[in-house]
Write a protein that holds these residues in place. Structure first.
Motif, PDB file in Angstrom:
ATOM      1  N   LEU A  58       0.797  -1.133  -0.099  1.00 17.32           N
ATOM      2  CA  LEU A  58       0.076   0.046   0.098  1.00 17.32           C
ATOM      3  C   LEU A  58       0.966   1.246  -0.113  1.00 17.32           C
ATOM      4  O   LEU A  58       0.414   2.173  -0.509  1.00 17.32           O
ATOM      5  N   ALA A  86      -7.976   0.249  -1.325  1.00 14.67           N
ATOM      6  CA  ALA A  86      -7.464  -0.560  -0.431  1.00 14.67           C
ATOM      7  C   ALA A  86      -8.424  -1.240   0.534  1.00 14.67           C
ATOM      8  O   ALA A  86      -8.049  -2.445   1.103  1.00 14.67           O
ATOM      9  N   THR A  95      -5.818   0.188   5.895  1.00 12.01           N
ATOM     10  CA  THR A  95      -5.827   1.589   5.118  1.00 12.01           C
ATOM     11  C   THR A  95      -5.841   2.857   6.048  1.00 12.01           C
ATOM     12  O   THR A  95      -5.059   3.654   5.321  1.00 12.01           O
ATOM     13  N   ALA A 125     -12.134   4.348   2.881  1.00 11.66           N
ATOM     14  CA  ALA A 125     -11.736   3.100   3.835  1.00 11.66           C
ATOM     15  C   ALA A 125     -12.732   2.392   4.161  1.00 11.66           C
ATOM     16  O   ALA A 125     -13.049   1.160   3.691  1.00 11.66           O
TER      17      ALA A 125
END
Length: 368
Positions: A58, A86, A95, A125
């Motif tokens: 990420l 994500a 995330t 998220a």
């Protein structure tokens, strides 16, 4: 010792243990009421997510995308879009913990706004995590509890995702386009071999969640992979969440044997709409994971519970574990006053809760 301390100080787990102990005075839990498929699925999910976090996948994506941002609106859109994507695969917790510090480092360097972008990252998220069965731990419970097929699950989550993204795009129109220097790409490399292997294990896990194979095998493979890459990965797993699930299964097993409580809860979730609102509102005071387990044991309205629990993640600080992590991460890395951030964050969170509650209600009424 660090793992034990993290488990001991988890607020939701503390409350779960308290009410579980109280329930033991009224009944004894039944072994059959513990949903081991959900527990093994959550354990596998948490292990795979921590492997990805260790591999910094990420982080690399964030730096690559932000290297093309030349104004504040584009920077916010890229971070939020990455948060959504994500969240789908790594969950909203990881995330938030990864992207918020990255954004705040850029924001402090160029004196950019912090409150709205960080709030949008957290919301993105949560929206992304609702899209997949593994994005939110309670989605795994829903799939297991109602034996939901992949097609049925995505029939619920796709319309919610699309409408949520449209609303977020409207918000971006109000963010000014202030020019900023193009970000330099940090020299972070992805270890491709373990990343590819982890992705294969992730696909294996997908089949386990939907019972195409026994979930115990993806769990074992994920643990073996984590130990092979770095045994310390196993220390990062959220064991408190696993214990929370277990505690609530025991608690609900107990209260299911108390007729007065059973009748009361059944009266509250007598219809699809009532189930939806009970799930959304109860998430505000007990978080959406335990709320889903509790309500899910007393209703057959799976879609209403799916929408209520995921939308209930907005609003209060305890609506979702990710919300608490957003606040904690901002307090550690932000340069704006904590009180100011909390007030404005709360206002935007409840605004999002109200808007999405209306969206969810429309999805149920019009069967979209």
């Amino acid at each position: 010792m660090t793992v034990l301390k993290n488990i001991a100080k988890d607020r939701i787990l503390q409350i779960t243990v308290l009410i579980t102990v109280i329930s033991l005075f009224f009944a004894r839990p039944r072994f059959a009421d513990i949903n081991f498929h959900t527990l093994w699925s959550v354990a596998a999910m948490l292990t795979i997510i921590q492997i990805y976090a260790y591999l910094h996948v990420l982080d690399v994506l964030a730096y690559k995308l932000t290297s093309i941002a030349d104004n504040t609106r584009k920077l916010n859109m890229l971070f939020t879009a990455l948060a959504v994507i994500a969240g789908m695969f790594l969950g909203n917790d990881i995330t938030a913990l990864t992207l918020i510090p990255l954004y705040l480092n850029i924001a402090k360097r160029y004196k950019l706004p912090q409150i709205l972008p960080v709030t949008l990252i957290g919301m993105g998220a949560n929206i992304g995590a609702a899209f997949t069965p593994w994005g939110n731990p309670h989605n795994i419970f829903l799939v297991s509890r109602y034996n939901v097929s992949p097609l049925k699950f995505f029939e619920w989550s796709v319309p919610y995702l699309i409408l949520s993204l449209i609303i977020m795009l409207l918000v971006f129109l109000f963010i000014p386009k202030k020019e900023i220097p193009t970000q330099k790409t940090e020299p972070i490399r992805i270890s491709w071999r373990p990343t590819i292997i982890t992705t294969v294990v992730f696909i294996f896990f997908f089949f386990g969640v939907f019972r195409a194979i026994d979930i115990i095998w993806p769990l074992i493979v994920a643990i073996v992979l984590a130990l092979a890459i770095n045994p310390r990965i196993m220390l990062k797993i959220d064991y408190a969440l696993l214990l929370t699930f277990t505690g609530f299964f025991i608690f609900i097993s107990d209260i299911q044997q108390i007729p007065a409580i059973v009748n009361l809860i059944h009266d509250m979730v007598y219809s699809e709409i009532s189930t939806y609102f009970v799930s959304t509102i109860s998430s505000q005071v007990m978080s959406n994971v335990p709320s889903t387990i509790l309500v899910g044991k007393f209703t057959n309205y799976a879609q209403a519970l799916f929408l209520g629990s995921n939308i209930g993640g907005f609003g209060s600080a305890i609506g979702s574990m990710a919300n608490m992590l957003v606040l904690k991460t901002f307090n550690q890395h932000g340069s704006v006053g904590k009180k100011k951030f909390f007030i404005q964050w709360t206002i935007m969170q409840f605004a999002g809760l109200i808007i999405l509650t209306i969206v969810g209600l429309g999805l149920l009424i019009f069967r979209i």
